[in-house]
Design a protein around this motif. Structure first.
Motif, short mmCIF file in Angstrom:
data_model
loop_
_atom_site.label_atom_id
_atom_site.label_comp_id
_atom_site.label_asym_id
_atom_site.label_seq_id
_atom_site.Cartn_x
_atom_site.Cartn_y
_atom_site.Cartn_z
N TRP A 44 0.84 -1.11 -0.13
CA TRP A 44 -0.18 0.16 -0.11
C TRP A 44 0.92 1.32 -0.02
O TRP A 44 0.55 2.26 -0.58
N MET A 45 1.77 1.28 0.59
CA MET A 45 3.03 2.23 0.49
C MET A 45 3.45 2.64 -0.78
O MET A 45 3.67 3.79 -1.16
N ILE A 46 3.87 1.71 -1.48
CA ILE A 46 4.52 1.54 -2.80
C ILE A 46 3.30 1.98 -3.78
O ILE A 46 3.77 2.96 -4.53
N ARG A 47 2.15 1.59 -3.59
CA ARG A 47 1.10 2.05 -4.39
C ARG A 47 1.00 3.72 -4.27
O ARG A 47 1.00 4.39 -5.27
N ASN A 48 0.87 4.13 -3.06
CA ASN A 48 0.89 5.60 -2.90
C ASN A 48 1.75 6.17 -3.15
O ASN A 48 1.73 7.59 -3.67
N THR A 66 1.34 9.43 -5.67
CA THR A 66 0.96 10.75 -5.26
C THR A 66 2.43 11.19 -4.59
O THR A 66 2.64 12.02 -4.11
N GLY A 67 3.49 10.12 -4.42
CA GLY A 67 4.75 10.60 -3.95
C GLY A 67 4.78 10.60 -2.51
O GLY A 67 5.74 10.94 -1.77
N ASN A 68 3.57 10.24 -1.66
CA ASN A 68 3.77 10.24 -0.36
C ASN A 68 3.08 8.72 -0.09
O ASN A 68 1.96 8.35 -0.24
N PRO A 69 4.07 8.10 0.71
CA PRO A 69 3.65 6.53 0.90
C PRO A 69 2.42 6.42 1.79
O PRO A 69 1.82 5.33 2.13
N LEU A 70 2.05 7.56 2.76
CA LEU A 70 1.03 7.45 3.65
C LEU A 70 -0.16 8.42 3.41
O LEU A 70 -0.65 8.83 4.12
N ASP A 81 1.04 14.84 4.25
CA ASP A 81 1.38 15.13 2.92
C ASP A 81 2.12 16.48 2.74
O ASP A 81 3.16 16.67 1.89
N GLY A 82 2.25 17.22 3.70
CA GLY A 82 2.98 18.46 3.71
C GLY A 82 4.49 18.20 3.96
O GLY A 82 5.45 18.75 3.53
N LEU A 83 4.57 16.82 4.55
CA LEU A 83 6.08 16.63 4.90
C LEU A 83 6.58 15.86 3.91
O LEU A 83 7.86 16.01 3.19
N PHE A 84 5.91 15.05 3.05
CA PHE A 84 6.46 14.22 1.74
C PHE A 84 6.48 15.31 0.51
O PHE A 84 6.91 14.84 -0.76
#
Length: 378
Positions: A279-283, A287-291, A296-299
């Motif tokens: 699921w982290m790889i998919r995101n 989106t460039g954000n695994p979570l 999202d502001g961090l990634f």
């Protein structure tokens, strides 16, 4: 200790005495006719006292608990055999899998933010949805409640009595929030099951002398919880820190033990994250954000066009007009002020017993001898 049988007005009775010289009086109790028919006159062995007719309280309590559990399960089954009407089921847990079926696979759906959430349980709903059945997913979800009750029963059975273990399972299944979740197409019961399984496996890991197999099972369960809902992230952190604590407390205090403890914790976290990684790889690809949508502001500090720039503190203040102390008291308010379908009031209320009962876990155990005796009788 002996048992005398006599007849009073053609009805069988027995007189229980402890010894001929005992100061304790004998006790005259009614004896069922079919029991007395095969019993010899005079003294009987103490072993005959184990008959359920002589000790009906424990047996009837157990039967009553089973009746309550079965009745509750049947009641939930009756309430579940209707089409789903809950908001999250229709807009998320059933809608997203249906879109995947329509597209022949998992595709990105930017218009639905929660389509980026982990979906271990949602994928289980694909099969009944493929055949046009949107009621069976309720029973799939309810099955995880029954499995969690089984974990609770097994844990308590090894430490107390069968009756107390059944009472623990019944207590869990009869919680209002569990009953409500059991008749809806959500994923929370799966989250509860996997986190409970992980915690109990860690306790078994300690009890079995720190076998790697038990730690691996706990880590896999924790990873499955992460893949069920993001709410498992706090549980993952707590369990990952619990691993070295459990190890160090049962080892000599030296540098080698500390290094092994850290290594065990790292192994637990690595296995759990590996199970969660699809699921982290998919995101990360989408989106460039695994979570995503969390942190999202961090990634994506430059902004990715996803999500809102307002944080939870700002939302509570600007949207709901809460003061800082009201926001700080949310962990307590959720037990008393919660209201369904109202985000300002946490979209539900937790049972206050969940706040009060854990306090007793920090009290030292007493009367272990009595518990041991109860185990022998259970």
């Amino acid at each position: 200790m002996f048992l005398n049988i006599t007849l009073i007005r053609d009805e069988p009775f027995f007189l229980l005495s402890f010894s001929p010289n005992s100061e304790l009086p004998g006790r005259l109790l009614h004896l069922p006719p079919h029991f007395a028919a095969g019993a010899p006159q005079g003294r009987l062995s103490v072993g005959s006292l184990r008959s359920p007719w002589l000790w009906p309280s424990g047996q009837w309590t157990r039967r009553g608990l089973w009746v309550a559990i079965i009745s509750l399960v049947l009641l939930v089954g009756v309430m579940a055999v209707v089409p789903p009407v809950s908001r999250d089921a229709l807009t998320h847990h059933l809608a997203v899998p249906k879109l995947y079926l329509q597209h022949g696979g998992m595709v990105e759906i930017p218009a639905i933010e929660f389509s980026y959430y982990p979906m271990n349980l949602d994928l289980l709903y694909l099969l009944p949805l493929f055949f046009g059945n949107d009621i069976l997913p309720k029973f799939i979800h309810f099955a995880f409640a029954l499995a969690t009750a089984g974990l609770i029963f097994g844990y308590l059975r090894r430490r107390t009595t069968v009756n107390l273990a059944l009472a623990g399972a019944l207590f869990f299944l009869s919680l209002p929030v569990i009953v409500k979740l059991s008749v809806t197409v959500y994923v929370d019961l799966g989250l509860i099951f996997f986190t409970t399984w992980s915690l109990l496996s860690l306790l078994r890991w300690r009890a079995t002398g720190f076998q790697a197999r038990e730690l691996a099972i706990a880590a896999v369960a924790c990873g499955l919880a992460l893949g069920t809902k993001y709410n498992a992230l706090p549980a993952f952190l707590l369990l990952a820190f619990l691993v070295p604590v459990l190890f160090v407390r049962n080892q000599p205090q030296n540098a080698l033990a500390s290094k092994k403890a850290v290594l065990w914790g790292a192994c637990f976290a690595s296995i759990a994250l590996a199970v969660f990684s699809p699921w982290m790889i998919r995101n990360l690809i989408w989106t460039g954000n695994p979570l995503y949508p969390l942190y999202d502001g961090l990634f994506n500090p430059g902004g990715s066009g996803h999500g809102s720039s307002l944080g939870p503190w700002a939302i509570r203040k600007l949207v709901y007009g809460e003061t800082w102390w009201e926001t700080l008291l949310i962990p307590l308010r959720v037990f008393f002020q919660g209201q369904d379908d109202l985000p300002q009031l946490f979209d539900g209320r937790l049972n206050p017993l969940l706040l009060i009962l854990p306090i007793f876990a920090f009290f030292p155990r007493i009367n272990r001898g009595k518990i041991g005796q109860a185990q022998g009788q259970g």
